[in-house]
Design a protein around this motif. Structure first.
Motif, PDB file in Angstrom:
ATOM      1  N   ASN A 157       0.802  -1.230   0.000  1.00  0.00           N
ATOM      2  CA  ASN A 157       0.000   0.000   0.000  1.00  0.00           C
ATOM      3  C   ASN A 157       0.834   1.279   0.000  1.00  0.00           C
ATOM      4  N   GLN A 158       2.133   1.175   0.293  1.00  0.00           N
ATOM      5  CA  GLN A 158       2.909   2.422   0.450  1.00  0.00           C
ATOM      6  C   GLN A 158       4.012   2.577  -0.585  1.00  0.00           C
ATOM      7  N   ASP A 159       3.838   1.999  -1.730  1.00  0.00           N
ATOM      8  CA  ASP A 159       4.810   2.156  -2.808  1.00  0.00           C
ATOM      9  C   ASP A 159       6.216   1.657  -2.493  1.00  0.00           C
ATOM     10  N   MET A 160       6.361   0.866  -1.433  1.00  0.00           N
ATOM     11  CA  MET A 160       7.684   0.278  -1.159  1.00  0.00           C
ATOM     12  C   MET A 160       8.005  -0.705  -2.277  1.00  0.00           C
ATOM     13  N   LYS A 161       6.971  -1.344  -2.776  1.00  0.00           N
ATOM     14  CA  LYS A 161       7.172  -2.354  -3.810  1.00  0.00           C
ATOM     15  C   LYS A 161       7.805  -1.739  -5.056  1.00  0.00           C
ATOM     16  N   GLU A 162       7.222  -0.637  -5.496  1.00  0.00           N
ATOM     17  CA  GLU A 162       7.707   0.003  -6.720  1.00  0.00           C
ATOM     18  C   GLU A 162       9.210   0.302  -6.604  1.00  0.00           C
ATOM     19  N   GLN A 163       9.603   0.857  -5.453  1.00  0.00           N
ATOM     20  CA  GLN A 163      11.010   1.210  -5.206  1.00  0.00           C
ATOM     21  C   GLN A 163      11.895  -0.020  -5.221  1.00  0.00           C
ATOM     22  N   TYR A 164      11.415  -1.065  -4.529  1.00  0.00           N
ATOM     23  CA  TYR A 164      12.219  -2.285  -4.406  1.00  0.00           C
ATOM     24  C   TYR A 164      12.446  -2.927  -5.776  1.00  0.00           C
ATOM     25  N   ILE A 165      11.382  -2.976  -6.575  1.00  0.00           N
ATOM     26  CA  ILE A 165      11.477  -3.621  -7.897  1.00  0.00           C
ATOM     27  C   ILE A 165      12.428  -2.800  -8.780  1.00  0.00           C
ATOM     28  N   LYS A 166      12.261  -1.478  -8.730  1.00  0.00           N
ATOM     29  CA  LYS A 166      13.088  -0.621  -9.575  1.00  0.00           C
ATOM     30  C   LYS A 166      14.572  -0.795  -9.223  1.00  0.00           C
ATOM     31  N   ASN A 167      14.829  -0.749  -7.946  1.00  0.00           N
ATOM     32  CA  ASN A 167      16.194  -0.895  -7.452  1.00  0.00           C
ATOM     33  C   ASN A 167      16.777  -2.260  -7.838  1.00  0.00           C
ATOM     34  N   SER A 168      15.980  -3.330  -7.638  1.00  0.00           N
ATOM     35  CA  SER A 168      16.467  -4.692  -7.943  1.00  0.00           C
ATOM     36  C   SER A 168      16.736  -4.829  -9.431  1.00  0.00           C
ATOM     37  N   VAL A 169      15.765  -4.412 -10.252  1.00  0.00           N
ATOM     38  CA  VAL A 169      15.900  -4.644 -11.697  1.00  0.00           C
ATOM     39  C   VAL A 169      17.092  -3.846 -12.253  1.00  0.00           C
ATOM     40  N   THR A 170      17.311  -2.632 -11.726  1.00  0.00           N
ATOM     41  CA  THR A 170      18.462  -1.846 -12.199  1.00  0.00           C
ATOM     42  C   THR A 170      19.771  -2.574 -11.876  1.00  0.00           C
ATOM     43  N   THR A 171      19.896  -3.031 -10.638  1.00  0.00           N
ATOM     44  CA  THR A 171      21.126  -3.738 -10.240  1.00  0.00           C
ATOM     45  C   THR A 171      21.296  -5.027 -11.039  1.00  0.00           C
ATOM     46  N   TYR A 172      20.223  -5.800 -11.144  1.00  0.00           N
ATOM     47  CA  TYR A 172      20.328  -7.102 -11.822  1.00  0.00           C
ATOM     48  C   TYR A 172      20.606  -6.919 -13.323  1.00  0.00           C
ATOM     49  N   ALA A 173      20.048  -5.858 -13.923  1.00  0.00           N
ATOM     50  CA  ALA A 173      20.260  -5.648 -15.371  1.00  0.00           C
ATOM     51  C   ALA A 173      21.745  -5.407 -15.654  1.00  0.00           C
ATOM     52  N   THR A 174      22.393  -4.617 -14.786  1.00  0.00           N
ATOM     53  CA  THR A 174      23.829  -4.359 -14.977  1.00  0.00           C
ATOM     54  C   THR A 174      24.612  -5.656 -14.859  1.00  0.00           C
ATOM     55  N   ARG A 175      24.253  -6.462 -13.862  1.00  0.00           N
ATOM     56  CA  ARG A 175      24.965  -7.738 -13.653  1.00  0.00           C
ATOM     57  C   ARG A 175      24.698  -8.694 -14.819  1.00  0.00           C
ATOM     58  N   ARG A 176      23.475  -8.657 -15.321  1.00  0.00           N
ATOM     59  CA  ARG A 176      23.139  -9.511 -16.477  1.00  0.00           C
ATOM     60  C   ARG A 176      24.019  -9.148 -17.664  1.00  0.00           C
ATOM     61  N   ASP A 177      24.104  -7.854 -17.959  1.00  0.00           N
ATOM     62  CA  ASP A 177      24.910  -7.422 -19.104  1.00  0.00           C
ATOM     63  C   ASP A 177      26.365  -7.813 -18.909  1.00  0.00           C
ATOM     64  N   PHE A 178      26.828  -7.614 -17.676  1.00  0.00           N
ATOM     65  CA  PHE A 178      28.234  -7.903 -17.409  1.00  0.00           C
ATOM     66  C   PHE A 178      28.518  -9.399 -17.550  1.00  0.00           C
ATOM     67  N   MET A 179      27.631 -10.223 -16.989  1.00  0.00           N
ATOM     68  CA  MET A 179      27.875 -11.669 -17.114  1.00  0.00           C
ATOM     69  C   MET A 179      27.822 -12.089 -18.585  1.00  0.00           C
ATOM     70  N   GLY A 180      26.932 -11.468 -19.366  1.00  0.00           N
ATOM     71  CA  GLY A 180      26.848 -11.769 -20.803  1.00  0.00           C
ATOM     72  C   GLY A 180      28.186 -11.505 -21.489  1.00  0.00           C
TER      73      GLY A 180
END
Ligand code: PLP
Length: 400
Positions: free
Chosen positions: A285-308
């Motif tokens: 209900n308090q938009d914590m989810k939106e922040q958490y997902i954004k933060n996770s996906v940004t970090t994971y996307a960089t790691r994905r590209d790097f591992m690729g």
């Protein structure tokens, strides 16, 4: 000793649990570089964690009490709003949503409620390794559709047409996929829905990675015409709130299915874990989810590209596809394994023993996964991804 039930004799110990035990053992010995796990590596937001403390301090009795088998009504309402926001589909919180002990219970209860002895459940091969055993526990038979790296691990509508029959009770859809990271293409989903209506079977859509998307988009199956009334959607807070150990998920399904699942769960787990349900009210209900997902996906996307990049540099003979979602590269290692005269399971074991780098043998995900390994890119930061990939390259050059 008195005999055990026949049903348990045919079931294999989950390979991932075996790997987890190996990792625990290896961790005692040395510093492991883990490309093996499947858990989020970003902790839940501090405000969400504080909420657990507040709930315990201010109302410990209620926070630790049993809840209804379907979960607390307010959380089901929050889930309905969340599903409407992200999936654009309406589900009635009173009749079409049930909380579960993670996606695992959601899948298990669904299969137990749908599958009769001899029924077939279509799965891709490779696929998430829980499915086949759960289908067998329900006395059904898993019917595999092979997918390969050359086609980006996409199954085709023609393959599906060949696989389904009057015996089909359900098709498991997993997108984004574990172990391959592919997002299913739209023509396949449309064919699936047509066939489900023609043959009268269920679609079980495991949406556990629905927010972990780097390219493309996740469209909810129940959002397509003629799909909602025959789709069971499996969701979990394990990945989208970073709380896999708290064991909370939910099922979205037509009323009769939810009623059946509720009956199952009354006798298996009674009710989902309580304090997490109350804390999740704040999270959703308090938009914590939106922040958490954004933060996770940004970090994971960089790691994905790097591992690729690291795979290209250090494993130039291997084949893989860039994952569009989820946590994993699924890498065809056959050119290397042929030179080494090793199976991927032997390779993974020796790699762990000799270099402390963990990968998961692809055969755990099905016959077609043999010769592959699954590598998680979310667990380690870039410098350790680099170190791990260098160690794999060194291992391969010394072993050949
Ligand atoms: C595809 C898939 N389904 C289900 C699960 C189990 O999730 P949960 O922790 O919610 O039981 C996992 C865990 O990694 C998964 O990858």
């Amino acid at each position: 000793m008195a005999r055990l039930a026949q049903r348990i004799g045919t079931i294999h110990t989950s390979p991932i649990r075996r790997v987890a035990a190996l990792l625990d053992e290896a961790r005692e010995r040395s510093d492991i570089i883990s490309f093996g796990g499947g858990a989020p590596s970003i902790p839940p937001p501090p405000e969400f964690l504080n909420e657990f403390g507040r709930l315990m301090r201010e109302d410990g009795l209620r926070s630790c009490a049993y809840t209804g088998t379907r979960g607390i009504p307010k959380l089901r309402e929050a889930v309905a709003a969340d599903v409407k926001k992200y999936g654009k589909v309406d589900f009635d919180p009173a009749t079409e949503i049930i909380l579960t002990t993670g996606a695992t219970e959601s899948i298990f209860s669904s299969l137990m409620c749908l599958v009769d002895p001899g029924d077939e459940v279509v799965v891709t091969d490779p696929t998430y390794l829980g499915y086949r055993e759960m289908v067998e526990l329900a006395q059904g038979r898993a019917k595999p559709i092979p997918v390969a790296v050359e086609e980006g691990y996409q199954p085709t509508g023609d393959q599906l047409k060949e696989a389904v029959s009057k015996k089909t009770k359900a098709v498991m859809l997993l997108s984004p996929d574990n172990p391959t990271g592919r997002i299913i293409n739209e023509p396949f989903v449309k064919t699936l829905i047509d066939l489900a209506n023609d043959y009268d079977f269920w679609i079980i859509s495991d949406d556990i990675y629905k927010h972990i998307i780097y390219e493309g988009e996740h469209r909810w199956v129940s959002h397509y015409p003629r799909a909602k009334e025959r789709t069971i959607t499996v969701c979990s807070f394990s990945k989208e709130a970073g709380i896999p150990g708290l064991r909370l998920g939910y099922t979205l399904a037509p009323r009769t299915v939810v009623e059946s699942i509720e009956k199952m769960q009354q006798y298996s787990t009674l009710a989902p874990e309580s304090i997490g349900q109350f804390a999740l009210l704040q999270y959703l209900n308090q938009d914590m989810k939106e922040q958490y997902i954004k933060n996770s996906v940004t970090t994971y996307a960089t790691r994905r590209d790097f591992m690729g990049e690291m795979i290209q540099e250090h494993l130039s003979l291997a084949k893989t596809t860039k994952p569009a979602g989820a946590y994993y590269y699924f890498v065809d290692m056959r050119p290397y394994l042929a030179k080494l005269h090793k199976t991927e399971e032997e390779f993974a074991k020796q790699l762990l023993d000799q270099t402390s780098v963990a990968v998961i043998p692809g055969g755990f995900f099905g016959e077609n996964g043999k010769g592959h390994v699954r590598m998680t890119f979310v667990t380690e930061p870039e410098e350790r991804i680099q170190l791990g990939m260098e160690k794999i390259a060194q291992f391969l050059s010394h072993a050949s």
